[in-house]
Design an enzyme around this catalytic site. Structure first.
Site, PDB file in Angstrom:
ATOM      1  N   TYR A  53       0.837  -1.186   0.000  1.00  0.00           N
ATOM      2  CA  TYR A  53       0.000   0.000   0.000  1.00  0.00           C
ATOM      3  C   TYR A  53       0.880   1.247   0.000  1.00  0.00           C
ATOM      4  CZ  TYR A  53      -4.074  -2.949   0.957  1.00  0.00           C
ATOM      5  OH  TYR A  53      -5.065  -3.896   0.882  1.00  0.00           O
ATOM      6  N   HIS A 128      -1.333 -12.001   0.780  1.00  0.00           N
ATOM      7  CA  HIS A 128      -2.207 -11.039   0.107  1.00  0.00           C
ATOM      8  C   HIS A 128      -2.986 -11.668  -1.046  1.00  0.00           C
ATOM      9  CE1 HIS A 128      -2.462  -6.434  -0.782  1.00  0.00           C
ATOM     10  NE2 HIS A 128      -3.615  -7.025  -0.986  1.00  0.00           N
ATOM     11  N   SER A 208     -13.423  -4.055   0.520  1.00  0.00           N
ATOM     12  CA  SER A 208     -14.375  -3.314  -0.313  1.00  0.00           C
ATOM     13  C   SER A 208     -15.812  -3.630   0.094  1.00  0.00           C
ATOM     14  CB  SER A 208     -14.170  -3.636  -1.801  1.00  0.00           C
ATOM     15  OG  SER A 208     -14.822  -2.692  -2.617  1.00  0.00           O
ATOM     16  N   PRO A 209     -16.129  -3.500   1.387  1.00  0.00           N
ATOM     17  CA  PRO A 209     -17.438  -3.936   1.877  1.00  0.00           C
ATOM     18  C   PRO A 209     -18.596  -3.024   1.491  1.00  0.00           C
ATOM     19  CG  PRO A 209     -16.241  -2.870   3.642  1.00  0.00           C
ATOM     20  CD  PRO A 209     -15.291  -2.971   2.477  1.00  0.00           C
ATOM     21  N   LEU A 210     -18.313  -1.869   0.904  1.00  0.00           N
ATOM     22  CA  LEU A 210     -19.381  -0.926   0.575  1.00  0.00           C
ATOM     23  C   LEU A 210     -19.681  -0.873  -0.912  1.00  0.00           C
ATOM     24  CD1 LEU A 210     -18.333   1.948   3.004  1.00  0.00           C
ATOM     25  CD2 LEU A 210     -20.080   0.193   3.343  1.00  0.00           C
ATOM     26  N   GLY A 211     -19.187  -1.855  -1.661  1.00  0.00           N
ATOM     27  CA  GLY A 211     -19.445  -1.882  -3.092  1.00  0.00           C
ATOM     28  C   GLY A 211     -20.934  -1.897  -3.397  1.00  0.00           C
ATOM     29  N   GLY A 212     -21.349  -1.048  -4.340  1.00  0.00           N
ATOM     30  CA  GLY A 212     -22.756  -0.973  -4.724  1.00  0.00           C
ATOM     31  C   GLY A 212     -23.540   0.099  -4.011  1.00  0.00           C
TER      32      GLY A 212
END
Length: 325
Positions: A53, A128, A208-212
């Site tokens: 990162y 990873h 990326s738990p907030l996709g959408g």
């Protein structure tokens, strides 16, 4: 803050994905540190980063060093904070992503990560991404060596399918404590892996738990219309509850399994405060059922085969959530 466990360690039910703090599009140092401090103030005790990162052309481990500086400058007690990092990926000067999970490379990477993070051992060290050029068992074998020598306390794997979870569990036993795969309202293909982790009592860390989910008022001028779509149910529940759609998405993830600990990204204090508040939002059975039915349970895009997180654009777009979260 509600709590969950990772390897027997109690952590806040919502973690912090620190990737947006150190890659391209990152905030300045002051804001980045303030974001980590806001997470700690809100009860977040799991911070996820990686040696890869960093911005193209930068130095590997920039994200780990940032997290270490933020913890060192925090005025409160950080003894309960679990820093999770990952090895096996790198960056190219043009913003691309590489994979190198050769055992010797992973061992070197873990020792370098420990030097940057500090302490006696890395709390949670994760592979990873599986390397198609290296047998998966060899990469996991490197994790076993790092565990045996005490460089890392617990091991995790990321972007893996159920077969690889089973193999890693067979090799590492209960020292394998987590799986980090993509899962969100928009990407639900990894549900089998989520259920397997629940059966095994292992933490499942959705990246990326907030996709959408579209941007909330926290991410821009208030009052603008929210685009309808397959995930409008999350917005309807949010309006009824008087909270952000992001909070509803994270609460829905928490309702999927008692071993789920989502790690939304954030680049501003306001965003991580809002995300952390999802730990206190308990959805009713009818709400969960409505959200389950929205979109598609088999939506494409899961990285269980290691196809995601490959471009700077996709990373900046997701930020382990919706940017600038």
């Amino acid at each position: 803050m509600r709590y969950r466990t990772v390897g027997g360690l109690r952590v806040g039910a919502v973690g912090l994905g620190a990737m947006p703090l150190s890659i391209e599009g990152r905030p300045d140092e002051r804001q980045a540190v303030a974001t980590v401090h806001a997470a700690l103030d809100a009860g977040v005790t799991l911070i996820d980063t990686a040696d890869s990162y960093y911005a193209p052309g930068g130095e590997p481990g920039a994200g780990e060093l940032l997290v270490a500086r933020a913890l060192a400058s925090y005025g409160g007690n950080t003894d309960a904070v679990l820093v999770a990092t990952k090895g096996g990926r790198g960056r190219t000067d043009d913003g691309g992503w590489t994979v190198d999970a050769a055992p010797e490379r992973l061992r070197r990477a873990a020792h370098a990560s420990l030097a940057r993070i500090g302490g006696a051992a890395i709390g949670l060290y994760q592979l990873h991404k599986p390397d198609p050029a290296v047998p998966f068992a060899e990469s996991v074998g490197a994790l076993r060596e790092l565990l045996d020598e005490g460089t890392i306390r617990f091991a995790g794997i990321s972007n893996v399918d159920a077969d690889r979870i089973g193999l890693a569990r067979e090799m590492l036993g209960d020292r394998l404590v987590s799986v980090q795969n993509r899962f969100s309202p928009a990407v639900r293909e990894g549900e089998a892996e989520l259920r397997l982790c629940a059966e095994l009592g292992m933490a499942y860390l959705p990246w990326s738990p907030l996709g959408g989910i579209s941007r909330s008022a926290l991410d821009g001028p208030a009052g603008g219309p929210q685009a309808p779509g397959p995930y409008e149910a999350f917005h309807r529940v949010a309006r009824a509850r008087g909270v952000s759609p992001q909070q509803v998405a994270l609460a829905w993830l928490l309702a999927q399994s008692p071993t789920v600990v989502p790690i939304p990204g954030a680049s501003r204090p306001e965003s991580i405060r809002d995300s952390a508040a999802a730990a206190g939002l308990v959805l009713g059975a009818e709400e969960v059922a409505e959200l389950d039915a929205s979109g598609s349970r088999g939506a494409a895009g899961s990285d269980a085969t290691g196809t995601g997180q490959d471009t700077a654009g996709s990373l900046a777009a997701t930020g382990q959530g919706t940017m600038p979260r």
